[in-house]
Write a protein that holds these residues in place. Sequence first.
Motif, PDB file in Angstrom:
ATOM      1  N   VAL A   1       1.456   6.808  -6.878  1.00 49.39           N
ATOM      2  CA  VAL A   1       0.394   7.709  -7.330  1.00 49.39           C
ATOM      3  C   VAL A   1       0.802   9.160  -7.110  1.00 49.39           C
ATOM      4  CG1 VAL A   1      -1.973   8.462  -6.894  1.00 49.39           C
ATOM      5  CG2 VAL A   1      -1.447   6.021  -6.990  1.00 49.39           C
ATOM      6  N   GLY A   2       1.390   9.443  -5.950  1.00 50.50           N
ATOM      7  CA  GLY A   2       1.805  10.811  -5.664  1.00 50.50           C
ATOM      8  C   GLY A   2       2.994  11.253  -6.486  1.00 50.50           C
ATOM      9  N   GLY A   3       3.899  10.321  -6.793  1.00 52.98           N
ATOM     10  CA  GLY A   3       5.078  10.668  -7.570  1.00 52.98           C
ATOM     11  C   GLY A   3       4.775  10.931  -9.028  1.00 52.98           C
ATOM     12  N   ASN A   4       3.934  10.101  -9.625  1.00 55.27           N
ATOM     13  CA  ASN A   4       3.561  10.269 -11.034  1.00 55.27           C
ATOM     14  C   ASN A   4       2.246   9.540 -11.278  1.00 55.27           C
ATOM     15  OD1 ASN A   4       3.348  10.201 -13.892  1.00 55.27           O
ATOM     16  ND2 ASN A   4       5.569  10.425 -14.075  1.00 55.27           N
ATOM     17  N   ALA A   5       1.157  10.287 -11.206  1.00 57.83           N
ATOM     18  CA  ALA A   5      -0.173   9.691 -11.313  1.00 57.83           C
ATOM     19  C   ALA A   5      -0.396   9.017 -12.672  1.00 57.83           C
ATOM     20  CB  ALA A   5      -1.247  10.753 -11.080  1.00 57.83           C
ATOM     21  N   GLU A   6       0.081   9.644 -13.741  1.00 53.58           N
ATOM     22  CA  GLU A   6      -0.134   9.100 -15.084  1.00 53.58           C
ATOM     23  C   GLU A   6       0.651   7.801 -15.277  1.00 53.58           C
ATOM     24  OE1 GLU A   6      -1.662   8.698 -18.890  1.00 53.58           O
ATOM     25  OE2 GLU A   6      -2.266   9.927 -17.182  1.00 53.58           O
ATOM     26  N   ALA A   7       1.902   7.794 -14.811  1.00 51.86           N
ATOM     27  CA  ALA A   7       2.706   6.584 -14.938  1.00 51.86           C
ATOM     28  C   ALA A   7       2.117   5.443 -14.112  1.00 51.86           C
ATOM     29  CB  ALA A   7       4.140   6.870 -14.488  1.00 51.86           C
ATOM     30  N   SER A   8       1.615   5.757 -12.928  1.00 44.43           N
ATOM     31  CA  SER A   8       1.014   4.715 -12.090  1.00 44.43           C
ATOM     32  C   SER A   8      -0.259   4.166 -12.731  1.00 44.43           C
ATOM     33  CB  SER A   8       0.707   5.269 -10.692  1.00 44.43           C
ATOM     34  OG  SER A   8      -0.239   6.321 -10.761  1.00 44.43           O
ATOM     35  N   ARG A   9      -1.007   5.040 -13.417  1.00 44.40           N
ATOM     36  CA  ARG A   9      -2.207   4.577 -14.118  1.00 44.40           C
ATOM     37  C   ARG A   9      -1.847   3.635 -15.259  1.00 44.40           C
ATOM     38  NH1 ARG A   9      -5.038   5.486 -18.547  1.00 44.40           N
ATOM     39  NH2 ARG A   9      -3.535   7.032 -19.288  1.00 44.40           N
ATOM     40  N   LEU A  10      -0.815   3.989 -16.003  1.00 45.71           N
ATOM     41  CA  LEU A  10      -0.372   3.144 -17.104  1.00 45.71           C
ATOM     42  C   LEU A  10       0.192   1.814 -16.592  1.00 45.71           C
ATOM     43  CD1 LEU A  10       1.350   5.839 -19.363  1.00 45.71           C
ATOM     44  CD2 LEU A  10      -0.894   4.763 -19.688  1.00 45.71           C
ATOM     45  N   ALA A  11       0.679   1.825 -15.361  1.00 41.85           N
ATOM     46  CA  ALA A  11       1.217   0.596 -14.768  1.00 41.85           C
ATOM     47  C   ALA A  11       0.126  -0.303 -14.211  1.00 41.85           C
ATOM     48  CB  ALA A  11       2.212   0.943 -13.672  1.00 41.85           C
ATOM     49  N   GLY A  12      -1.111   0.171 -14.290  1.00 35.72           N
ATOM     50  CA  GLY A  12      -2.238  -0.658 -13.836  1.00 35.72           C
ATOM     51  C   GLY A  12      -2.687  -0.400 -12.416  1.00 35.72           C
TER      52      GLY A  12
ATOM     53  N   GLY B   1       3.946  15.317  -3.141  1.00 40.24           N
ATOM     54  CA  GLY B   1       3.494  13.931  -3.263  1.00 40.24           C
ATOM     55  C   GLY B   1       4.656  12.961  -3.352  1.00 40.24           C
ATOM     56  N   GLY B   2       4.344  11.698  -3.154  1.00 37.45           N
ATOM     57  CA  GLY B   2       5.370  10.665  -3.241  1.00 37.45           C
ATOM     58  C   GLY B   2       5.908  10.291  -1.874  1.00 37.45           C
ATOM     59  N   ARG B   3       7.115  10.672  -1.574  1.00 36.10           N
ATOM     60  CA  ARG B   3       7.775  10.289  -0.329  1.00 36.10           C
ATOM     61  C   ARG B   3       7.022  10.808   0.889  1.00 36.10           C
ATOM     62  NH1 ARG B   3      11.560  13.172   2.542  1.00 36.10           N
ATOM     63  NH2 ARG B   3      11.648  14.681   0.848  1.00 36.10           N
ATOM     64  N   PHE B   4       6.824   9.932   1.898  1.00 38.74           N
ATOM     65  CA  PHE B   4       6.160  10.364   3.125  1.00 38.74           C
ATOM     66  C   PHE B   4       6.713   9.587   4.312  1.00 38.74           C
ATOM     67  CE2 PHE B   4       3.720   6.692   1.812  1.00 38.74           C
ATOM     68  CZ  PHE B   4       3.363   6.061   2.998  1.00 38.74           C
ATOM     69  N   SER B   5       6.498  10.120   5.494  1.00 39.31           N
ATOM     70  CA  SER B   5       7.001   9.503   6.717  1.00 39.31           C
ATOM     71  C   SER B   5       5.972   9.639   7.827  1.00 39.31           C
ATOM     72  CB  SER B   5       8.324  10.138   7.153  1.00 39.31           C
ATOM     73  OG  SER B   5       8.703   9.676   8.437  1.00 39.31           O
ATOM     74  N   ILE B   6       5.452   8.524   8.309  1.00 38.83           N
ATOM     75  CA  ILE B   6       4.481   8.544   9.402  1.00 38.83           C
ATOM     76  C   ILE B   6       5.168   8.896  10.714  1.00 38.83           C
ATOM     77  CG2 ILE B   6       2.978   7.073  10.805  1.00 38.83           C
ATOM     78  CD1 ILE B   6       2.097   5.689   8.273  1.00 38.83           C
TER      79      ILE B   6
ATOM     80  N   LEU C   1       0.813  -1.214   0.000  1.00 35.02           N
ATOM     81  CA  LEU C   1       0.000   0.000   0.000  1.00 35.02           C
ATOM     82  C   LEU C   1       0.845   1.261   0.000  1.00 35.02           C
ATOM     83  CD1 LEU C   1      -2.779   1.297   0.116  1.00 35.02           C
ATOM     84  CD2 LEU C   1      -2.726   1.075   2.621  1.00 35.02           C
ATOM     85  N   GLY C   2       1.878   1.294   0.841  1.00 32.61           N
ATOM     86  CA  GLY C   2       2.723   2.482   0.899  1.00 32.61           C
ATOM     87  C   GLY C   2       3.401   2.773  -0.430  1.00 32.61           C
ATOM     88  N   MET C   3       3.890   1.732  -1.081  1.00 34.68           N
ATOM     89  CA  MET C   3       4.546   1.900  -2.376  1.00 34.68           C
ATOM     90  C   MET C   3       3.558   2.409  -3.422  1.00 34.68           C
ATOM     91  SD  MET C   3       6.529  -0.964  -4.663  1.00 34.68           S
ATOM     92  CE  MET C   3       4.996  -1.876  -4.911  1.00 34.68           C
ATOM     93  N   LEU C   4       2.327   1.911  -3.368  1.00 35.84           N
ATOM     94  CA  LEU C   4       1.310   2.356  -4.320  1.00 35.84           C
ATOM     95  C   LEU C   4       0.961   3.824  -4.109  1.00 35.84           C
ATOM     96  CD1 LEU C   4      -1.080  -0.762  -4.293  1.00 35.84           C
ATOM     97  CD2 LEU C   4       0.630  -0.157  -6.010  1.00 35.84           C
TER      98      LEU C   4
END
Length: 341
Positions: A197-208, A266-271, A190-193
């Motif tokens: 999405v935050g790093g590159n929404a279009e690329a993540s969409r193309l990746a399924g 977006g992208g990198r985050f730290s809880i 989940l964290g990687m997903l």
Amino acid sequence: MKRFVWPVGVLVALLITNVFFSHSFFSIEMRGGHLYGSIVDILRSSAPLALVALGMTLVIATGGIDLSVGAVVAIAGALACLHISGLSDQGSVAGVLVAVGLALALSLVLGVWNGFLVATIGIQPIIATLILMVAGRGLAQLITDGQIITVNSGPYKMIGAGYWLGLPLCVLIAGAVVALAAVLVRRSALGMLLEAVGGNAEASRLAGIKSRWLILGVYVFAAVCAGVAGLMISSNVSSADGNNAGLLIELDAILAVVIGGTSLSGGRFSIVGTVLGAVIIKTLDITIYTVGVPPEVTLLFKAVVVIVLCLAQSAKFRAMFQRSRTVVAAAPADEKVQVRA
């Protein structure tokens, strides 16, 4: 761990500063089976902010923002107190549980609304959540009829001001939610997903990757976290104020996220960093009162501390500062004078 060096350093500096003005600052004692002390107070006051900031972290990780969490805090507290005030027996545990369930259910619906506007309709997150920020505050005042609803319920007061095993219950609740979120995002994909999405929404969409459901999910989670925080805040004072409850908490939450090292793009985050940021903000609030900073310059003092921390965390700023020192050190004596000038 390297990115936590400066936040931890600032936190330690703030704590040590308090010692000079209150020698018993680190004292923790047991009274009636409960822990008391300034450190315990910091943790207790940090719990609601940590929850709101936790939800904000995951939203920002997807490249979004949620300005409505303060309104959700007010709505959740208002609805819970309204239901409890109408009970014939406000000490009824069952009645309090129903009030809590109603408040969290409404928070969930509000999160779905935000997620729907952002993920399905395609409205910019700052605009979509700004709608609920304004309308939600009005809804909270509508629920309370513009009045402060006061309740006298022991079970409800336990949420924000109660203790369990000697520790504040709100701290245990916040810790459990943070631990659950950390396990879900770091022990699964989940964290990687979310970062994809935050790093590159279009690329993540193309990746399924089904980014629409992920975005919807984080807004729902942020709203539920805000709802729990609203219950803590209202139960701590045994009342609900639709106008002032959770006011500007969204700004403190965003600040906690930034201090914790999460990228606003977006992208990198730290809880862990976010929780640390929330504790720093509340420690700073207590330090202001301990030191005796005049009320008229309180916000300015807080802003200066935050600016110093953010600059210290900036790798680019540190690199510029280091280069300037190197230039001065390497220059001849007459040139050093010109550089300093």
